[in-house]
Structure formats: structure tokens, C-alpha cells
Design a protein around this motif. Structure first.
Motif, PDB file in Angstrom:
ATOM      1  N   LYS A 112     -25.139  41.348   4.997  1.00 54.12           N
ATOM      2  CA  LYS A 112     -24.763  40.517   3.706  1.00 54.12           C
ATOM      3  C   LYS A 112     -23.817  41.176   2.789  1.00 54.12           C
ATOM      4  CE  LYS A 112     -29.618  38.760   3.353  1.00 54.12           C
ATOM      5  NZ  LYS A 112     -30.104  38.935   4.686  1.00 54.12           N
ATOM      6  N   ASP A 143     -33.239  43.193   2.240  1.00 54.36           N
ATOM      7  CA  ASP A 143     -31.864  43.560   2.681  1.00 54.36           C
ATOM      8  C   ASP A 143     -31.080  42.806   1.449  1.00 54.36           C
ATOM      9  OD1 ASP A 143     -32.287  44.790   5.016  1.00 54.36           O
ATOM     10  OD2 ASP A 143     -32.074  43.029   5.904  1.00 54.36           O
ATOM     11  N   GLY A 256     -32.666  32.981   8.907  1.00 51.38           N
ATOM     12  CA  GLY A 256     -33.588  33.026   8.235  1.00 51.38           C
ATOM     13  C   GLY A 256     -33.403  31.667   7.165  1.00 51.38           C
ATOM     14  N   ASN A 257     -32.399  31.888   5.888  1.00 50.43           N
ATOM     15  CA  ASN A 257     -32.237  30.856   5.179  1.00 50.43           C
ATOM     16  C   ASN A 257     -31.026  29.940   5.671  1.00 50.43           C
ATOM     17  OD1 ASN A 257     -33.514  30.580   2.631  1.00 50.43           O
ATOM     18  ND2 ASN A 257     -33.269  32.433   1.936  1.00 50.43           N
TER      19      ASN A 257
HETATM   20  C1  LIG Z   1     -30.550  38.112   5.571  1.00 51.16           C
HETATM   21  C2  LIG Z   1     -30.569  38.622   7.042  1.00 51.16           C
HETATM   22  C3  LIG Z   1     -30.678  37.565   8.213  1.00 51.16           C
HETATM   23  C4  LIG Z   1     -30.922  36.073   7.764  1.00 51.16           C
HETATM   24  O1  LIG Z   1     -29.640  35.260   7.390  1.00 51.16           O
HETATM   25  P1  LIG Z   1     -29.739  34.130   6.695  1.00 51.16           P
HETATM   26  O2  LIG Z   1     -28.216  33.943   6.254  1.00 51.16           O
HETATM   27  O3  LIG Z   1     -30.731  33.969   5.682  1.00 51.16           O
HETATM   28  O4  LIG Z   1     -30.037  33.198   7.903  1.00 51.16           O
HETATM   29  C5  LIG Z   1     -30.762  37.889   9.363  1.00 51.16           C
HETATM   30  N1  LIG Z   1     -30.915  39.289   9.805  1.00 51.16           N
HETATM   31  C6  LIG Z   1     -30.802  40.311   8.614  1.00 51.16           C
HETATM   32  C7  LIG Z   1     -30.839  41.505   9.040  1.00 51.16           C
HETATM   33  C8  LIG Z   1     -30.657  39.879   7.229  1.00 51.16           C
HETATM   34  O5  LIG Z   1     -30.453  40.891   6.389  1.00 51.16           O
END
Ligand SMILES: *Cc1c(COP(=O)(O)O)cnc(C)c1O
Length: 466
Positions: A112, A143, A256-257
């Protein structure tokens, strides 16, 4: 470049306004009206560029109406000089044609940072020009909060309020947020769970009257287009390092998202040869159930060893659905409204179209631990639980061993010591040098009740010019 909403009825906006907006007024997400397309020849000419110069080439078409080229270059140089590896996103080889791209060499040890370090600088640049001040409000289960705080700590024109569920984030994650000093940084521990935090953020975006019209809220979650944009770059970087664009690549992305993997889809739409994208989920597997069976259905949230992927619905998936429906905003709105009531499917030919590029796998906690252990035993290389899910899914879904398979390494293992411990590898991941004294640093945060008035009252009286 103009940006349009995935639900078709909000006004189109330029880059500056998209940067400062959350959802579109029709409830959709902003996407570029059309994407820049790069020829193979042009991409080939980028071999050997530094990360920040490559970032300039890939991203400039998105921002050129708002930022002069020299200013954008300077911003990118500054952003990516914060990373602790000269390659910024180095590749590590796991097997003969299998790789991990380490995206955790930034200040907060998760991918991120790539987007949020840039977002902070973009915001301050645009706000300085407009003589405007904004308030960032976000909820985090880990995160995002720390990356947003690090990204905005030096912003003159931004106050940032991050809500986390009191006593429900890991100590490393909490300390990464609460030990950052700066009078524009405010951590609020809410006596509730992540959903309670999220609900208060949503309500506040919907009715901003508690700010008395003196400022506006800005979103830092991955519905913000600028975050997606910054994540497109490293797909180009990995490909160029491994012989692209003259051979195609496969990527496996812990999801995730759906922000990070959507950036990979965009890289391909912009001309990068990508033959496969693997959606790697944990037991919160709505995307895997959709990709494997064309059934989109919310289920109860499960808590897993990979908390950054613990989501019920993936907000950015709407951006892919928009393309799968020929960019028909009405069709997207209709589908997502029906999805509130129960399971939905899309037309079979549209789903088959998606399946040409995407595969998926869901990995449970036992599979996560097994993979951490397997890779450690084979390579003496320690994966974090999210990356481990990516590696396991990559191995399960691989179509062609001749195509390099690159898993996105989304976090440093030291961020998730409990999962590493549970995997039984018998070593403890050490925090990198710049965070070695994290447990000695002083923390600053305010504990508030799960009460919207209390939280809004706190923000209303603590932002700089209140
Ligand atoms: C945010 C995050 C994800 C998921 O990423 P998305 O862009 O929401 O799919 C996966 N792994 C880690 C360590 C994260 O911080």
C-alpha cells in the motif's frame, strides 16, 4: 483525461477532482474514460529505466491535465526514494520460472506504500495550488491506516483521522500508526469492531455537515483512483525485468478489495502482454466463488491469518464488472442492486470472457501455514501469510510452465509474526532496521465509544483550522 462513473449517471471529472472525491454521486467508482495504449516498441524502449522514471512513463497520461511533467517527475523521485531497495520492487526467484515481487520495501512494509506515499504528495500538490485544506477520514483493520498516515505525515494541507477497532489490530500494526508524530495525525481507537469503524466513515462521507462547510472529506481507501493508478507501474517493471514485453507474464495476486489485481488488468489493457491473472483469496472467497462458478454472493466475514484480505465484498470489483458489461453503467447498477438481495450471476458469455484471463483459488489458514513452511524449507525464504496465499494459488492455477509466474509479495513477514509462528518454521522474522525500535516508541491515540457523534465531534474540533 476525463474520468467517468461505473454507474453511468454522475458527472465526468478531471484528475484533480477525482483525487479529492470518494464515491461518485451516483454511488459508482471513477475510471478513466479511455486508457492510454502503449505499443510493444514503446514498452520495449523502457528497459533499464529507474522505477520512478518508469512510473512517470506509465502514469503521466492520467495526470497530464493537472500536473506539469517536471513537477510530477520530482514527486515520483521523492516518493520512491522512501523505499529501502534500489529496485524499489525487487524480484526474488522461488523456482525455475517462478518469482515473488517484493512490494514491501516501503515505510510501512506493505504494498500500500506504493500508492499512499504518492497519494499524500499528490494531495498536497493539488491543495497547495487550490489553496484548499481537506480532512482524510478512513477506517482500517491494519495496513491501510499505517500506510495512509506515513503517506500524509508531511502534508501541509491535510489532517488525517484513522479509526481502528480498539484492541483488535495487531501490536505491530497499531504501533505503526500510533507512533508517527505530527500535529495533523489523529488515531482514534473505537470501542467496536472494524465494521463499526467503517460504518461511521461511510455515514460521515454521506453527511459532512459536522465539518460546518469549512473543509471536505477525502477517501484514502482503494476506491480512490490515484491508488489504483500507482499500482499499474510494478506490473510493467516486473515484466521488463523478465524479458517482457517480448514474452507474456502470469501474475498471482493476494486479493481483498480487488484493487491490486485490477491494476494488473489495466496494465494489460494498456498494452502489456499478460496471459493470466490469478485471484488469490483466503476463506473470504466471494471472488473465487464468482470466478469458478459465476455466482456472486455475500457471506459472513471470517477472521483469518491474512487479515488484510478479510472482506465480504470487494469494492473495486465493480470496476471490472463495468468493463465486462461493455461499460454500461445501468447494467452495473442493476446487477449490484440485485446483489444486495441475494446471489447474482452475469451472462455466461461475459463470464467466459473474464475466465480467459482470470483464474482463482481460495486458501484456508492451514494451506497458508503449509505454504509458508514449504517455501521456507525449500528456499530459506520467509513469506508473510498474504503472499503465501498468492504463491499457493499461483501453483494451483498455473496454465503454462513456460510463462513466468510472478506472485505479488504484498507484505513483509515481520508484520504478521503470529502467522509465521503458527506455520512452525521456527524462526522469527525481524523488523527491518528503520522499524527496529518500534516497540520503544511512544504511542499517541484517543479511545472513543462506538458513537458517531463522539467521533464526529472529535474530528470537528481537532482538524487544524477548526
Ligand atoms: C491490502 C492488502 C491486500 C489486498 O489488496 P487489495 O488491493 O485490497 O486486493 C493483500 N495483502 C496485503 C498485505 C494488504 O495489505
Amino acid at each position: 483525461m476525463r474520468y467517468i462513473s461505473t454507474r453511468g449517471s454522475a458527472p465526468s471529472l478531471g484528475f484533480e477532482d477525482v483525487l479529492l472525491t470518494g464515491l461518485a454521486t451516483d454511488g459508482g467508482l471513477y475510471v478513466p474514460e479511455s486508457l492510454p495504449k502503449f505499443s510493444l516498441e514503446e514498452i520495449r524502449s523502457w528497459r533499464g529505466l529507474s522505477y520512478s522514471e518508469l512510473a512517470f512513463r506509465v502514469m503521466y497520461p492520467f495526470v497530464e491535465d493537472a500536473i506539469p511533467a517536471d513537477d510530477f517527475r520530482a514527486m515520483l523521485d521523492d516518493t520512491y526514494s522512501q523505499f529501502t531497495h534500489k529496485a524499489v520492487a525487487p524480484l526474488v526467484q522461488l523456482d525455475s520460472n517462478e518469482w515473488v515481487m517484493e512490494l514491501f520495501r516501503g515505510p510501512t512494509l506493505a504494498f500500500k506504500d506504493f500508492a499512499l506515499q504518492l497519494l499524500g504528495r499528490l494531495l498536497d500538490y493539488v491543495l497547495e495550488k487550490r489553496k484548499q485544506h481537506v480532512v482524510i477520514m478512513g477506517a482500517t483493520s491494519g495496513d491501510t491506516g499505517s500506510a495512509a498516515i506515513e503517506g500524509c505525515r508531511r502534508c501541509e494541507h491535510v489532517d488525517i483521522f484513522i479509526l481502528h477497532p480498539h484492541q483488535r489490530v495487531s501490536e505491530v500494526q497499531r504501533r505503526q500508526m500510533t507512533t508517527v508524530t505530527g500535529d495533523n495525525i489523529h488515531n482514534i481507537a473505537v470501542k467496536g469492531n472494524f465494521d463499526d469503524c467503517q460504518r461511521m466513515v461511510k455515514a460521515s462521507f454521506g453527511d459532512q455537515s459536522f465539518l460546518k462547510g469549512k473543509t471536505q472529506l477525502v477517501a484514502v481507501n482503494s476506491i480512490n483512483w490515484a491508488r489504483i493508478m500507482a499500482q499499474i507501474v510494478y506490473y510493467f517493471q516486473a515484466s521488463l525485468a523478465l524479458g517482457g514485453p517480448d514474452r507474456s507474464m502470469a501474475f498471482s495476486v493476494p486479493t481483498g478489495n480487488f484493487g491490486d489485481i485490477f491494476a494488473g488488468y489495466l496494465a494489460r489493457e494498456m498494452g502489456l502482454p499478460v496471459s493470466q491473472l490469478v485471484i488469490a483469496t483466503n476463506r473470504n472467497d466471494i471472488l473465487h466463488r464468482f470466478m469458478s462458478g459465476n455466482r456472486y454472493e455475500q457471506q459472513k466475514l471470517e477472521h483469518t491469518l491474512s487479515p488484510s484480505m478479510d472482506i465480504m465484498v470487494s469494492s473495486n470489483f465493480e470496476r471490472l464488472l463495468f468493463d465486462l458489461h461493455g461499460r454500461d453503467g445501468d447494467a452495473v447498477r442493476d446487477l449490484l442492486e440485485r446483489a444486495q438481495q441475494g446471489p447474482v450471476s452475469i451472462e455466461d458469455y461475459r463470464w467466459k470472457n473474464a475466465r480467459k484471463l482470470f483464474d482463482s483459488a481460495a486458501v484456508d489458514d492451514a494451506g497458508t501455514c503449509d505454504t509458508i513452511r514449504e517455501v521456507f524449507e525449500a528456499n530459506e525464504y520467509l513469506l508473510d501469510p498474504h503472499t503465501a496465499i498468492g504463491v499457493k494459488a499461483a501453483r494451483a492455477c498455473r496454465r503454462d510452465p513456460a510463462v513466468p509466474m510472478i506472485t505479488l509479495g504484498t507484505a513483509h513477514p515481520a508484520k504478521f509474526p503470529d502467522a509465521v509462528k503458527q506455520s512452525g518454521v521456527g524462526v522469527e522474522p525481524a523488523l527491518p532496521h528503520h522499524l527496529a525500535d518500534l516497540f520503544e516508541r511512544e504511542e499517541r491515540y484517543t479511545v472513543l465509544d462506538d458513537d458517531l457523534d463522539a467521533v464526529q465531534g472529535f474530528i470537528g474540533s481537532h482538524w487544524k483550522h477548526a
